[in-house]
Design a protein around this motif. Structure first.
Motif, PDB file in Angstrom:
ATOM      1  N   LEU A   1       0.851  -1.424   0.225  1.00 33.83           N
ATOM      2  CA  LEU A   1       0.089  -0.062   0.126  1.00 33.83           C
ATOM      3  C   LEU A   1       0.765   1.133   0.006  1.00 33.83           C
ATOM      4  CD1 LEU A   1      -2.900   1.281   0.075  1.00 33.83           C
ATOM      5  CD2 LEU A   1      -2.912   1.179   2.561  1.00 33.83           C
ATOM      6  N   GLU A   2       1.963   1.018   0.665  1.00 27.82           N
ATOM      7  CA  GLU A   2       2.807   2.381   0.611  1.00 27.82           C
ATOM      8  C   GLU A   2       3.319   2.689  -0.592  1.00 27.82           C
ATOM      9  OE1 GLU A   2       7.025   3.874   2.825  1.00 27.82           O
ATOM     10  OE2 GLU A   2       5.960   2.049   3.742  1.00 27.82           O
ATOM     11  N   GLN A   3       3.783   1.456  -1.287  1.00 26.25           N
ATOM     12  CA  GLN A   3       4.357   1.849  -2.711  1.00 26.25           C
ATOM     13  C   GLN A   3       3.040   2.373  -3.615  1.00 26.25           C
ATOM     14  OE1 GLN A   3       5.833  -1.868  -4.427  1.00 26.25           O
ATOM     15  NE2 GLN A   3       6.363  -0.789  -6.223  1.00 26.25           N
ATOM     16  N   ALA A   4       2.137   1.735  -3.328  1.00 25.65           N
ATOM     17  CA  ALA A   4       0.891   2.569  -4.467  1.00 25.65           C
ATOM     18  C   ALA A   4       0.882   3.969  -4.098  1.00 25.65           C
ATOM     19  CB  ALA A   4      -0.313   1.875  -4.241  1.00 25.65           C
ATOM     20  N   VAL A   5       0.784   4.407  -2.869  1.00 25.75           N
ATOM     21  CA  VAL A   5       0.505   5.601  -2.690  1.00 25.75           C
ATOM     22  C   VAL A   5       1.607   6.640  -3.008  1.00 25.75           C
ATOM     23  CG1 VAL A   5       0.108   7.399  -0.541  1.00 25.75           C
ATOM     24  CG2 VAL A   5      -1.084   5.119  -0.540  1.00 25.75           C
ATOM     25  N   ILE A   6       2.874   6.219  -2.766  1.00 28.44           N
ATOM     26  CA  ILE A   6       4.055   6.856  -3.270  1.00 28.44           C
ATOM     27  C   ILE A   6       3.980   7.134  -4.624  1.00 28.44           C
ATOM     28  CG2 ILE A   6       6.665   6.619  -3.667  1.00 28.44           C
ATOM     29  CD1 ILE A   6       6.804   5.147  -1.027  1.00 28.44           C
ATOM     30  N   ASN A   7       3.620   6.141  -5.525  1.00 22.92           N
ATOM     31  CA  ASN A   7       3.265   6.278  -7.052  1.00 22.92           C
ATOM     32  C   ASN A   7       2.449   7.412  -7.357  1.00 22.92           C
ATOM     33  OD1 ASN A   7       5.115   4.217  -7.228  1.00 22.92           O
ATOM     34  ND2 ASN A   7       3.665   2.829  -8.247  1.00 22.92           N
ATOM     35  N   LEU A   8       1.194   7.511  -6.688  1.00 20.04           N
ATOM     36  CA  LEU A   8       0.436   8.310  -6.616  1.00 20.04           C
ATOM     37  C   LEU A   8       0.894   9.748  -6.316  1.00 20.04           C
ATOM     38  CD1 LEU A   8      -2.896   6.821  -5.514  1.00 20.04           C
ATOM     39  CD2 LEU A   8      -2.333   6.995  -8.063  1.00 20.04           C
ATOM     40  N   LEU A   9       1.333   9.837  -5.234  1.00 15.65           N
ATOM     41  CA  LEU A   9       2.087  11.223  -4.728  1.00 15.65           C
ATOM     42  C   LEU A   9       3.120  11.635  -5.795  1.00 15.65           C
ATOM     43  CD1 LEU A   9       2.219  10.835  -0.834  1.00 15.65           C
ATOM     44  CD2 LEU A   9       0.830  12.397  -2.169  1.00 15.65           C
ATOM     45  N   THR A  10       4.017  10.636  -6.202  1.00 15.24           N
ATOM     46  CA  THR A  10       4.948  10.864  -7.430  1.00 15.24           C
ATOM     47  C   THR A  10       4.520  11.813  -8.622  1.00 15.24           C
ATOM     48  OG1 THR A  10       6.435   9.226  -6.276  1.00 15.24           O
ATOM     49  CG2 THR A  10       6.987  10.263  -8.528  1.00 15.24           C
ATOM     50  N   ASN A  11       3.347  10.949  -9.078  1.00 19.79           N
ATOM     51  CA  ASN A  11       2.748  11.528 -10.129  1.00 19.79           C
ATOM     52  C   ASN A  11       2.106  12.999  -9.796  1.00 19.79           C
ATOM     53  OD1 ASN A  11       3.374   9.196 -11.794  1.00 19.79           O
ATOM     54  ND2 ASN A  11       1.559   8.215 -11.786  1.00 19.79           N
ATOM     55  N   ALA A  12       1.448  13.055  -8.812  1.00 21.67           N
ATOM     56  CA  ALA A  12       0.767  14.210  -8.523  1.00 21.67           C
ATOM     57  C   ALA A  12       1.599  15.425  -8.588  1.00 21.67           C
ATOM     58  CB  ALA A  12      -0.052  14.167  -7.388  1.00 21.67           C
ATOM     59  N   ILE A  13       2.808  15.237  -7.829  1.00 20.99           N
ATOM     60  CA  ILE A  13       3.837  16.074  -7.677  1.00 20.99           C
ATOM     61  C   ILE A  13       4.573  16.670  -8.939  1.00 20.99           C
ATOM     62  CG2 ILE A  13       6.003  16.583  -6.729  1.00 20.99           C
ATOM     63  CD1 ILE A  13       5.147  14.947  -4.249  1.00 20.99           C
ATOM     64  N   LYS A  14       4.760  15.442  -9.920  1.00 20.89           N
ATOM     65  CA  LYS A  14       5.487  15.812 -10.910  1.00 20.89           C
ATOM     66  C   LYS A  14       4.893  16.494 -12.207  1.00 20.89           C
ATOM     67  CE  LYS A  14       8.835  11.809 -11.168  1.00 20.89           C
ATOM     68  NZ  LYS A  14       8.932  10.312 -11.877  1.00 20.89           N
ATOM     69  N   TYR A  15       3.291  16.343 -12.198  1.00 17.57           N
ATOM     70  CA  TYR A  15       2.503  16.847 -13.061  1.00 17.57           C
ATOM     71  C   TYR A  15       1.716  18.088 -12.456  1.00 17.57           C
ATOM     72  CZ  TYR A  15       3.143  12.742 -16.212  1.00 17.57           C
ATOM     73  OH  TYR A  15       3.509  11.917 -16.965  1.00 17.57           O
ATOM     74  N   SER A  16       2.226  18.713 -11.297  1.00 18.57           N
ATOM     75  CA  SER A  16       1.837  19.926 -10.820  1.00 18.57           C
ATOM     76  C   SER A  16       2.725  20.933 -10.927  1.00 18.57           C
ATOM     77  CB  SER A  16       1.730  19.812  -9.224  1.00 18.57           C
ATOM     78  OG  SER A  16       0.634  19.088  -8.980  1.00 18.57           O
ATOM     79  N   GLU A  17       2.482  22.198 -11.236  1.00 16.38           N
ATOM     80  CA  GLU A  17       3.276  23.379 -11.534  1.00 16.38           C
ATOM     81  C   GLU A  17       4.099  23.563 -10.113  1.00 16.38           C
ATOM     82  OE1 GLU A  17       3.750  24.634 -14.495  1.00 16.38           O
ATOM     83  OE2 GLU A  17       2.233  23.729 -15.364  1.00 16.38           O
ATOM     84  N   LYS A  18       5.354  24.262 -10.364  1.00 18.82           N
ATOM     85  CA  LYS A  18       6.005  24.564  -9.213  1.00 18.82           C
ATOM     86  C   LYS A  18       5.260  25.561  -8.323  1.00 18.82           C
ATOM     87  CE  LYS A  18      11.114  23.745 -10.387  1.00 18.82           C
ATOM     88  NZ  LYS A  18      12.311  24.377 -10.362  1.00 18.82           N
ATOM     89  N   GLY A  19       5.414  25.314  -6.946  1.00 20.86           N
ATOM     90  CA  GLY A  19       4.730  26.009  -6.020  1.00 20.86           C
ATOM     91  C   GLY A  19       3.157  25.747  -6.094  1.00 20.86           C
ATOM     92  N   GLY A  20       2.738  24.763  -6.650  1.00 19.16           N
ATOM     93  CA  GLY A  20       1.363  24.200  -6.515  1.00 19.16           C
ATOM     94  C   GLY A  20       0.865  23.471  -5.388  1.00 19.16           C
TER      95      GLY A  20
END
Length: 594
Positions: free
Chosen positions: A486-505
């Motif tokens: 479960l931790e691996q799945a949440v990390i994947n989702l957080l990583t995608n959300a951070i990468k596809y957000s603008e800086k300072g988002g």
């Protein structure tokens, strides 16, 4: 107790005979009454006429006291008229009687016929005579002299004579009635047969229709009602033949369709009794006997998983589907779909199960997973060797010129990407294999530490992108989970959300409880995803923006890993997104029991 039913002809015949007898009895009763009344009136009139004939002869002999001459005259007239004659004085004293001694007779003043005659009228009475010891009919008339009633003249006949005459008449009536009944009996039988025979013929025809012989019509004859019934039954036979032909044709089509289907079909009623199995289902479960209709499903299909699924389907009103593993001589994977089975009026009569054999597909998937795992494992060694060599060249200045350094950097970068891809392939294969074989142990754990750990793993990326991470979690949420997965799945989702957000988002990580499940969701406010891409987001190597994904270092397997982690937890994933507004990815987990 079995009821004994009589034939219609005997019912009609008996009814006719009873009616004839009742009519004859009614007529005999009426005639006997009328004859009795008529004969009594005739006898009374006859006695009155005799009294009036002898009256004038006795008036001259009438005296205040009994006399021998009056007595002889009365006896003589009584013998000639064959009638008892009695002369009675006004005060009731009997002066003479044709059959008894007047001196021995009682006073007759209280006799009803005498009282009526003394009033100037004819008196009539029927009663028992104590003098003679038998019943008589009496008729009395007044004897008048110079307009004054001086006495009463009475005539009488025994009732036995009248009854004998009536009995003779009654005997003749009885014999005549019996003769009429005997004459009408065959006529009644003829009428009974005339009415019952067409019905018997129609009964034979109906039995012929019931046996399936619908080509021979009934004879349309007899009364209008019988003819109309025969025509209706003939039309019914025509309609029935047409419907049977249609049903046979439709059944043949259904048989052909079910027989040609590669999927197994099982129809079960509400009592879990087998209605129908097609050929594919028979072959799938190795059933050779055709005597399965009406038998309990537990006797026909000895598969506990399928029996449990059928019970679940019978207890639900909606469609149900699942994937089952059938254990036996050969392990089979089945995708089962259940649909409510309804009757002609719309009421639920059972459930229809469609079985898709996924065994071959699962074997190929297993081969693919093994191949991917083996290839990925074998690639690890050369990738590591290449990486080590490139790092050595870069650190040692093996490429003196600028072009060499640039190419070495490209090799190192692609080696890092290839290494990440192999790692993800190995993780995905490991997760898939564990989920299918049931190797992942799920324990009841709180969610807060897992989500905190996932947030900590992404801390450096959060600082690099200057992202504001909002963390909303109820501290008492628990679920049956494998913490590492479960931790691996949440990390994947957080990583995608951070990468596809603008800086300072901004990115939101939260978990909350619904009526039946626990929802873990990661929401970003970046570029968003178009609607047409959403159904395929969790496929392997699917990318919405190929160039940007590669620039960000993605392998295209992160969301596929999230999906398989959710499936290993008996859960599922969801995504909602709008272009320009961001995306929200959710992992739905079942609530922990106990």
């Amino acid at each position: 107790m079995k009821l004994t039913r009589r034939r219609l002809v005997w019912q009609l015949y008996t009814s006719y005979l009873l009616m004839i007898l009742l009519v004859l009895l009614a007529v005999a009763w009426y005639l006997s009454g009328e004859l009795h009344s008529f004969h009594y009136h005739q006898t009374a009139g006859d006695l009155s006429a005799r009294a009036r004939l002898v009256g004038p002869e006795l008036v001259e002999l009438f005296a205040e006291t009994p006399s021998a001459h009056l007595t002889r005259m009365v006896k003589l007239l009584g013998e000639k008229a064959e009638t008892r004659i009695t002369v009675i004085r006004k005060d009731g004293l009997v002066l003479a009687d044709s059959q008894k001694d007047a001196a021995q007779m009682d006073n007759h003043s209280q006799r009803p016929e005498v009282q009526q005659a003394l009033l100037g009228q004819q008196g009539t009475s029927v009663r028992y005579s104590r003098t003679l010891g038998k019943s008589l009919m009496y008729v009395a008339i007044p004897i008048s002299r110079k307009g004054e009633i001086i006495g009463v003249l009475r005539t009488a006949l025994p009732i036995s004579d009248i009854d004998a005459t009536l009995n003779a008449i009654y005997l003749k009536l009885l014999l005549g009635g019996l003769a009429i009944a005997l004459l009408l009996a065959p006529v009644s039988w003829w009428f009974s047969r005339r009415f019952s025979q067409p019905l018997e013929q129609m009964t034979v025809g109906a039995q012929r229709f019931a046996r399936g012989d619908l080509d021979t019509p009934l004879d349309v004859s007899g009364s209008e009602e019988i003819s109309r019934l025969a025509r209706a039954m003939n039309q019914m036979a025509i309609d029935l033949a047409r419907r049977i032909e249609s049903e046979v044709s439709q059944r043949g089509e259904i048989e052909a369709i079910l027989g040609c289907m590669g999927e197994g079909v099982v129809a079960v009623d509400k009592q879990e009794r087998v209605i129908r199995l097609n050929q594919a289902a028979l072959e799938l479960f190795g059933i050779t006997s055709r005597k399965y209709p009406g038998r309990p499903i537990q006797e026909v299909l000895r598969q506990a998983e399928l029996q449990h699924f059928i019970r679940r389907a019978l207890n639900q009103q909606e469609q149900l589907e699942d994937e089952l593993v059938m254990h036996g001589q050969k392990k089979r994977y089945l995708h089962v779909q259940a649909t409510p089975l309804k009757g002609k009026t719309g009421e639920r009569v059972g459930v229809l199960i469609v079985l898709h054999d996924l065994t071959r597909l699962r074997q190929l998937e297993s081969v693919r997973r093994d191949f991917v795992g083996n290839v990925s494992h074998e690639l690890k060694t050369p990738i590591t060797a290449i990486r080590s060599a490139v790092e050595t060249l870069i650190d040692a200045g093996g490429g003196s010129d600028e072009a060499s350094q640039r190419f070495l950097s490209i090799i190192f970068k692609q080696n890092e990407r290839l290494n990440a891809l192999v790692e993800d392939l190995l993780d995905l294969s490991r997760i898939e294999q564990g989920a299918i074989q049931g190797n992942w142990e799920l324990t009841k754990e709180p969610l807060s530490p897992i989500l905190e750990s996932a947030r900590g793993a992404c801390e450096s990326l959060i600082k690099q992108q200057q992202i504001e991470l909002q963390f909303n979690l109820s501290g008492d949420l628990e679920a049956a989970i494998n913490p590492a997965l479960l931790e691996q799945a949440v990390i994947n989702l957080l990583t995608n959300a951070i990468k596809y957000s603008e800086k300072g988002g901004r990115v939101i990580l939260e978990a909350h409880e619904t009526a039946t499940r626990i929802r873990i969701q990661v929401q970003d406010f970046g570029c968003g995803i178009a609607k047409e891409h959403l159904p395929r987001l969790f496929e392997r190597f699917y990318r919405v923006d190929l160039a940007r994904s590669r620039n960000l270092g993605g392998t295209g397997l992160g969301l596929a890993i999230v999906k398989h982690v959710a499936q290993a937890h008996k859960g599922e994933v969801e995504v909602t997104s709008l272009p320009g507004q961001g995306s929200c990815f959710s992992i739905l987990l079942p609530k922990a029991v106990g």
